[in-house]
Scaffold this motif. Sequence first.
Motif: not given
Length: 120
Positions: A87, A89, A91, A93
């Motif tokens: 992930r 930063s 949030g 992938y």
Amino acid sequence: MTGSVNQFGDVQPIGGVNEKVEGFYSVCKRRGLTGSQGVIIPKLNSTNLMLRNEILEAVEQGMFHIWAVSSIKEGMEVLTGVPGGERTSAGVYEKQSVFGMVQERITAMVNKMKKIEGEQ
């Protein structure tokens, strides 16, 4: 591949690992070893392996493989040859990862459903 995964994606140990590996090896040998066959086992079981010399030799020669994984992410990497992904930063992938592709597909499905609901 055999066994179970817990809610955190950890691959759990299995019973009868030697018999399962040897059984699948026998099937592959009968059908003809190609160098692409193998098994995925829980890493926690790797210390329990006590395989016949024939299987060990096939592994050494690259004709049969035994991949020991500790997580579903590692298993997906073995099966697909694509990184599992981390992930960011933000949030999400990484796009060129298994989890990134899954996340992208789910987002597309959600957006399509929202569009359909908006048309009704």
